[in-house]
Enzyme design. Structure first.
Site, PDB file in Angstrom:
ATOM      1  N   MET A 269      -5.887  -2.446  -3.802  1.00  0.00           N
ATOM      2  CA  MET A 269      -5.715  -1.058  -3.922  1.00  0.00           C
ATOM      3  C   MET A 269      -7.079  -0.375  -3.940  1.00  0.00           C
ATOM      4  O   MET A 269      -7.995  -0.618  -4.806  1.00  0.00           O
ATOM      5  CB  MET A 269      -4.977  -0.694  -4.969  1.00  0.00           C
ATOM      6  CG  MET A 269      -4.607   0.854  -5.193  1.00  0.00           C
ATOM      7  SD  MET A 269      -3.743   1.453  -3.814  1.00  0.00           S
ATOM      8  CE  MET A 269      -4.129   3.005  -3.635  1.00  0.00           C
ATOM      9  N   ASN A 271      -8.426   2.457  -4.952  1.00  0.00           N
ATOM     10  CA  ASN A 271      -9.024   3.527  -5.689  1.00  0.00           C
ATOM     11  C   ASN A 271     -10.546   3.598  -5.507  1.00  0.00           C
ATOM     12  O   ASN A 271     -11.249   2.632  -5.737  1.00  0.00           O
ATOM     13  CB  ASN A 271      -8.644   2.752  -7.423  1.00  0.00           C
ATOM     14  CG  ASN A 271      -7.284   2.407  -7.466  1.00  0.00           C
ATOM     15  OD1 ASN A 271      -6.399   3.108  -7.166  1.00  0.00           O
ATOM     16  ND2 ASN A 271      -7.463   1.195  -7.936  1.00  0.00           N
ATOM     17  N   GLU A 304     -10.234  -2.902   1.882  1.00  0.00           N
ATOM     18  CA  GLU A 304     -10.392  -1.830   0.854  1.00  0.00           C
ATOM     19  C   GLU A 304     -11.782  -0.858   1.010  1.00  0.00           C
ATOM     20  O   GLU A 304     -11.508   0.262   0.475  1.00  0.00           O
ATOM     21  CB  GLU A 304     -10.125  -2.395  -0.535  1.00  0.00           C
ATOM     22  CG  GLU A 304      -8.806  -3.321  -0.829  1.00  0.00           C
ATOM     23  CD  GLU A 304      -7.628  -2.619  -0.335  1.00  0.00           C
ATOM     24  OE1 GLU A 304      -7.556  -1.557  -0.721  1.00  0.00           O
ATOM     25  OE2 GLU A 304      -6.656  -3.313   0.012  1.00  0.00           O
ATOM     26  N   HIS A 307     -11.541   1.731   3.363  1.00  0.00           N
ATOM     27  CA  HIS A 307     -10.561   2.889   2.940  1.00  0.00           C
ATOM     28  C   HIS A 307     -11.391   4.091   2.188  1.00  0.00           C
ATOM     29  O   HIS A 307     -10.991   5.154   2.086  1.00  0.00           O
ATOM     30  CB  HIS A 307      -9.679   2.394   1.968  1.00  0.00           C
ATOM     31  CG  HIS A 307      -8.240   2.162   2.476  1.00  0.00           C
ATOM     32  ND1 HIS A 307      -7.579   2.835   3.254  1.00  0.00           N
ATOM     33  CD2 HIS A 307      -7.348   0.928   2.138  1.00  0.00           C
ATOM     34  CE1 HIS A 307      -6.277   2.249   3.586  1.00  0.00           C
ATOM     35  NE2 HIS A 307      -6.204   1.214   3.018  1.00  0.00           N
TER      36      HIS A 307
END
Length: 841
Positions: A269, A271, A304, A307
């Site tokens: 994820m 974050n 990731e 992102h």
């Protein structure tokens, strides 16, 4: 009749900043805290609507222009909201709202959830972590939990003084909080969406940071796994520099922690600054990891980090646009890893992902890549193969057609224009059009807003080749759908070769080619469409050896798709496959062995034995060319190919030598790809004693990858009782909830005992629901696609209808349709394929 509740928040009040304090109590599995939200009031209001789910929320203060307003809080649990009502009217301008909240650490894998691990001393330890996409920040604190409500976050975690606390920003202060606890405050974030907020608390260790352009990079993990962190740090450092240069923008965070969690629902994820991972996708021992395992770790890390710009810095306005976040990161993960390790040829392997997406997109139950999202369940349903693999494939197709540098210039233009803001999908296409002058939006609208994909038929005409399109489906369907198809057409003549970038934007198009040329349509093998060549044309391409690996892959994949659709016979596919005996490319063999396994599902008894012999005849020469041991000159793909062939020879071909030697390869220092293949072969032919040894290997494995190898192999044993025992293990306490659905999926896929595994799942459904996160249930149901006996074809859909999973309704419907497609294939082909294989027909 009451109207259905809307899940969208009003825009009358928007957040600007959150000052958030959270106090987790790990032993009690509880947390509480306060949040102060700086608000921008757009018009006079008396109420403020926020998201909160499974929290108790109490008002503390509502302040504006020196006035404290009386305030109450009302819960609307059906809509996952709370309504803050002010005693007086709030005027346009700034205001501040403070709320107190409390909740329980979830035992699922979303929101603020509980995770455990066992230390070397046998003691169980507890940590807590977050997973807020999509949309689950509301489970941890009251907030405006929609992606376009970007705000700055200042996070403070009050934790046991011996625990590690992590969040998005670097730690800037640590003060005593009494009772052996400390308040750890983190630096402010950039303006970002709630789903990107993260906090992790527990007895973790973090590696020493390495500096990348002034950004400290660490890997955090449970104690004792530091030796497995080096590869991740190396990949992350490379990715930060690569994307800084590609995007032309510095990394938008102040630090980067990569955090390996024992329990995690997804792969990872994004974050901002605190990326969370499954352990198996972050921590590796480079001496024992297989090539595909190492590549998966690198791809996940790079995905990731991509992102951090595309998703975190620039974010979709609403969840209907999540596909572009994930599709673009899927595209960029391969671009980044291809730059990191060119010899891995990761774009070749991406063909497998494209094939998986096309398999789904040929169904009636497919969907448009982008569709309306109204509820949280709708948002959860976005995370599927069509978002990642189809989305990434069409982005790659566009990039190849526009040109890599022109495409990159458009992406830079997009990020520079919309930094710290929210966008719609079409904003990217418009930026690409501005940068390239080519019709990116017109092309992509046809791929994004309608389901399915085309088949391109080809014929020779005077002066060139005529292309025509129609929708490709497994089951007959009338469709007027048309796509603007970017098609690369390569011509081979004695003078050399030439590639034309054509656009099939309508029913037909003619592409000029030189007289007498050998022509490849879909050159590069990266178009999201199938090509139907006349048989003589295809034969010429194979005979002249002009096809590159991805193009040969496409020929085979298109041939199997025609078999599934009923337009070709399984015997024809086998005959085509047997023309590839001299093949030396990894991705072609990965596809070929997969399709040969599918074809084996059509056969039983003597016919299956005869088929295995033909498989051995096809595969064994290729394996013998490589040999049993890796040579000094072997590149990574040759090592991986050795494992692919060894696995297929042992589990599909039942090669006596491979079956006999496999158990000894589990120990003694063989190449990791050979060891992993030997695990599969040894399980496929194993007995109860070997099952126990594999179970012990699972329990004592020194790396996450080895642990999963032995765990998932438990579902491959030939004895029914052992397969059912694997299902029982999945539903018990020993197998983590994140891995349980995948173990059950493999049991359901068992060629001989899948039906019995299904009956066990049905009999223990309450345990399944208690163990498996609802977002992962669709992955488990994927195992039913080859349950094609009469009973399963009837009762699997009936069971699903009686036990709906709203979060994965469409994905599960796709699995059931694939079950019907496979049943139809067996009905059409089993008899005549058996006759062809045995020579009786």
């Amino acid at each position: 009749m009451p109207t259905a509740p809307t899940h969208r928040l009003p825009r009358t009040v928007v957040p600007v900043r959150y000052d958030l304090t959270v106090r987790p109590d790990l032993p009690a599995s509880r947390f509480d805290g306060e949040v102060t939200i700086d608000l921008d009031v757009a018009e006079p209001v008396r109420r403020i609507v926020l998201n909160a789910h499974e929290l108790t929320v109490e008002p503390v203060r509502l302040h504006q222009d020196g006035v404290d307003h009386p305030v109450t809080v009302e819960a609307e649990p059906h809509a996952e909201r709370v309504v803050v009502r002010a005693g007086g009217e709030l005027a346009p301008g700034r205001a501040t709202l403070t709320l107190r909240f409390a909740g329980r650490l979830a035992h699922g894998l979303v929101g603020f959830y509980r995770s455990t691990f066992t230390g070397d001393d046998g003691t169980e330890h507890v940590l807590a972590a977050t997973q807020f996409e999509a949309p689950h920040a509301r489970r941890a604190f009251p907030c405006f939990d929609e992606p376009d409500f970007k705000a700055v976050f200042s996070v403070t975690l009050v934790v046991d003084e011996h625990d590690v606390a992590l969040s998005n920003g670097p730690e800037v202060a640590r003060t005593p909080a009494g009772d052996g606890r400390v308040a750890v405050r983190f630096a402010d974030t950039i303006p970002m969406s709630t789903y990107l907020v993260a906090f992790v608390v527990g007895p973790l260790e973090c590696s020493d940071p390495i500096e990348v352009d002034g950004v400290p990079v660490r890997v955090c993990h449970v104690p004792g796994r530091g030796r497995l962190a080096g590869f991740a740090r190396e990949v992350a450092a490379f990715a930060l520099r690569y994307f800084r240069d590609y995007y032309g923008i510095p990394y938008p965070g102040r630090k980067l922690d990569l955090v390996a969690l024992p329990d995690f629902a997804f792969g990872a994820m994004e974050n901002l600054g605190c990326v969370t991972f499954r352990e198996s996708l972050l921590l590796v021992d480079e001496r024992t990891v297989t090539q595909v395992e190492a590549a998966n770790v690198a791809l996940t890390i790079v995905h990731e980090i991509a992102h951090m710009w595309f998703g975190d810095l620039v974010t979709m306005r609403w969840w209907n646009g999540i596909w572009l976040n994930e599709a673009f990161a899927t595209f960029m993960e391969h671009a980044g890893v291809d730059a990191y390790r060119p010899q891995w040829r990761t774009w070749d392997d991406f063909a497998l992902s494209r094939a998986a997406a096309m398999d789904i997109d040929a169904l009636a139950n497919t969907r448009a890549i982008e569709y309306e999202v109204r509820t949280p369940e709708d948002a959860d349903g976005m995370f599927d193969v069509l978002t990642y693999q189809k989305g990434g494939s069409v982005v790659r197709m566009l990039e190849q057609w526009l040109g890599t540098e022109a495409f990159r210039d458009g992406v830079r233009h997009y990020l520079a224009r919309y930094g710290y803001a929210n966008t719609e999908t079409t904003d990217l296409w418009d930026a690409l059009e501005e940068a390239t002058g080519r019709p990116a939006r017109r092309i992509m609208d046809t791929w994004i807003f309608q389901p399915g994909f085309p088949e391109v038929t080809v014929e020779r005409v005077d002066g060139g080749v005529r292309l025509a399109q129609r929708r490709f489906t497994y089951e007959p369907a009338d469709s007027a759908a048309r796509w603007a198809i970017p098609v690369l057409v390569r011509s081979h003549t004695d003078a050399g070769e030439h590639t034309e970038a054509a656009l099939l934007d309508g029913d037909t198009a003619t592409v000029p080619t030189p007289p007498g040329a050998v022509v490849v349509v879909g050159a590069g093998g990266e178009g999201f469409f199938r090509v139907r060549y006349p048989a003589a044309w295809r034969d010429e391409l194979l005979a002249r050896a002009v096809l590159r690996p991805r193009e040969r892959f496409a020929v085979l994949d298109d041939a199997w798709a025609l078999t599934l659709a009923g337009d070709a016979a399984a015997a024809d596919f086998l005959a085509l496959a047997e023309r590839f005996g001299a093949e030396d490319d990894l991705v072609v063999w990965r596809l070929l062995t997969s399709r040969l396994r599918d074809a084996a599902r059509l056969l039983h008894g003597d016919a299956l034995a005869a088929y295995r012999a033909r498989v051995r005849s096809l595969l064994r020469p290729a394996f013998d060319r490589l040999g049993w041991e890796a040579g000094a000159g072997d590149d990574p793909r040759a090592r991986q190919l050795r494992g692919v062939l060894l696995d297929a020879l042992g589990t599909l071909g039942h090669d006596d030598e491979v079956v006999g030697r496999a158990p000894a390869l589990l120990d003694g220092g063989a190449d990791p790809d050979v060891v992993a293949a030997a695990v599969a072969v040894a399980a496929h032919h194993g007995d109860a004693g070997r099952f126990e040894r594999f179970l012990d290997r699972f329990r004592t494995a020194p790396t996450p990858q080895e642990q999963l190898r032995y765990l998932f192999a438990l579902a491959q044993f030939p004895d029914e009782s052992l397969v059912l025992r694997a299902v029982e293990l999945a539903l018990g306490d020993e197998v983590r909830a994140q891995n349980a659905p995948f173990l059950v999926q493999r049991a359901l896929r068992h060629a001989d005992h899948g039906r019995r595994a299904w009956e066990t799942v049905v009999a223990h459904w309450p345990r399944v629901e208690a163990k498996v996160a609802r977002t992962l249930l669709p992955r488990m149901f994927e195992g039913v696609t080859w349950l094609v006996d009469d009973a399963s074809v009837a009762d699997v859909p009936a069971f699903v209808a009686a036990h709906p999973v709203p979060e994965g309704e469409r994905v599960i419907a796709q699995h059931l349709e694939r079950q019907r497609v496979h049943r139809a294939l067996v009905g059409r082909e089993a008899g005549r394929f058996a006759a062809a294989v045995t020579g009786a027909g």
